[in-house]
Design a protein around this motif. Structure first.
Motif, PDB file in Angstrom:
ATOM      1  N   GLY A  87      78.755  29.993  35.073  1.00 48.16           N
ATOM      2  CA  GLY A  87      77.662  29.060  35.277  1.00 48.16           C
ATOM      3  C   GLY A  87      77.279  28.312  34.011  1.00 48.16           C
ATOM      4  N   LEU A  88      76.634  27.183  34.212  1.00 50.80           N
ATOM      5  CA  LEU A  88      76.197  26.335  33.104  1.00 50.80           C
ATOM      6  C   LEU A  88      74.808  26.728  32.645  1.00 50.80           C
ATOM      7  N   VAL A  89      74.619  26.705  31.346  1.00 48.37           N
ATOM      8  CA  VAL A  89      73.314  27.007  30.761  1.00 48.37           C
ATOM      9  C   VAL A  89      72.751  25.729  30.153  1.00 48.37           C
ATOM     10  N   HIS A  90      71.550  25.366  30.566  1.00 51.02           N
ATOM     11  CA  HIS A  90      70.912  24.152  30.057  1.00 51.02           C
ATOM     12  C   HIS A  90      70.490  24.361  28.606  1.00 51.02           C
ATOM     13  N   LEU A  91      70.872  23.417  27.749  1.00 50.07           N
ATOM     14  CA  LEU A  91      70.523  23.521  26.335  1.00 50.07           C
ATOM     15  C   LEU A  91      69.364  22.627  25.964  1.00 50.07           C
ATOM     16  N   HIS A 106      65.157  18.482  18.834  1.00 47.11           N
ATOM     17  CA  HIS A 106      65.610  19.710  18.196  1.00 47.11           C
ATOM     18  C   HIS A 106      65.235  20.893  19.074  1.00 47.11           C
ATOM     19  N   SER A 107      66.107  21.901  19.044  1.00 46.57           N
ATOM     20  CA  SER A 107      65.794  23.164  19.704  1.00 46.57           C
ATOM     21  C   SER A 107      66.535  24.258  18.954  1.00 46.57           C
ATOM     22  N   VAL A 157      69.997  17.100  18.922  1.00 43.14           N
ATOM     23  CA  VAL A 157      70.614  16.090  19.771  1.00 43.14           C
ATOM     24  C   VAL A 157      70.070  14.719  19.394  1.00 43.14           C
ATOM     25  N   THR A 158      70.961  13.765  19.303  1.00 40.66           N
ATOM     26  CA  THR A 158      70.545  12.383  19.090  1.00 40.66           C
ATOM     27  C   THR A 158      71.012  11.533  20.269  1.00 40.66           C
ATOM     28  N   LEU A 165      75.625  16.160  19.781  1.00 35.40           N
ATOM     29  CA  LEU A 165      75.042  17.502  19.724  1.00 35.40           C
ATOM     30  C   LEU A 165      75.519  18.156  18.444  1.00 35.40           C
ATOM     31  N   LEU A 166      74.595  18.583  17.619  1.00 33.86           N
ATOM     32  CA  LEU A 166      74.911  19.284  16.379  1.00 33.86           C
ATOM     33  C   LEU A 166      74.437  20.715  16.504  1.00 33.86           C
TER      34      LEU A 166
END
Lengths: 114, 113
Positions: free
Chosen positions: B42-46, B57-58, B63-64, B74-75
């Motif tokens: 499954g996919l995990v939301h970032l 930022h998280s 993300v820009t 995505l860095l």
């Protein structure tokens, strides 16, 4: 709080058969979307259900159909299976149809068609 | 058809290094999201970034979004072996897309201890 659940985990079917996959959304969510992910590819949108109606559909043939129940759970049905239907089928749930709603994905059902 | 295209398709780095993944898309968007997928599950939301935002930022993620170039990056800083996964960008169309996600083909990231 249970997240999105899908059943079964794995499934093997023969060409021409029919299959039903099931999804229970995260508690509090009323919208269910289905995606197909072929090996090595990104997921592709199949369709989306809200208030027991299909609201949007991707570029998939009519062999793919679905249903949403009053408790918001959903089924994906595929008829006349082809070898190319082998994929990971992902269900995602969200609250409402707004474009900014975060979607939560289930672990997927891996379908193999032989 | 897939709207987003990630670059590179595969990335191999050492623990502690930074990982940068890029995503390009074709049509106007409501928002862009990044997801992680481990071992074909499954996919995990970032992170979600809206069309009127430029950076978010998280934790170790940054993300820009450049809507004029229709691209996002995505860095992941100070990567760990546990970051090994496939990363996908997904867009929600601006018009009539409701909450339909259009995914790219993904970047496979391998972080070596």
């Amino acid at each position: 709080d249970a997240g999105v659940t899908q059943s079964p985990t794995h499934l093997i079917k023969t060409r021409g058969q029919q299959v039903t996959l099931r999804c229970s959304p995260k508690s509090g969510h009323d919208t269910v979307s289905w995606y197909q992910q072929a090996l090595g590819q990104g997921p592709q949108f199949i369709f989306q259900y809200y208030e027991e109606e299909e609201r949007q559909r991707g570029n998939f043939p009519d062999r793919f159909s679905g249903h949403q129940f009053p408790n918001y759970s959903s089924e994906l049905n595929v008829n006349a299976l082809l070898l190319g239907d082998s994929a990971l089928y992902l269900c995602a749930s969200s609250q409402g149809l707004a474009g900014g709603s975060k979607q939560y994905f289930g672990p997927g059902t891996r379908l193999t068609v032989t | 058809s897939q709207q987003g295209e990630e670059d590179p398709q595969a990335l191999s780095i050492q623990e502690g290094e930074n990982a940068t993944m890029n995503c390009s898309y074709k049509t106007s968007i409501n928002n862009l999201q990044w997801y992680r997928q481990n071992s074909g599950r499954g996919l995990v939301h970032l992170i979600l970034i809206r069309s009127n935002e430029r950076e978010k930022h998280s934790g170790r993620l940054r993300v820009t979004l450049d809507t004029s170039k229709k691209s996002s990056s995505l860095l992941i800083t100070a990567s760990r072996a546990a970051d090994t996964a496939s990363y996908f960008c997904a867009t929600v169309p601006e018009a009539g897309g409701y909450n339909k996600l259009i995914f790219g083909a993904g970047t496979r990231l391998a972080v070596h201890p």
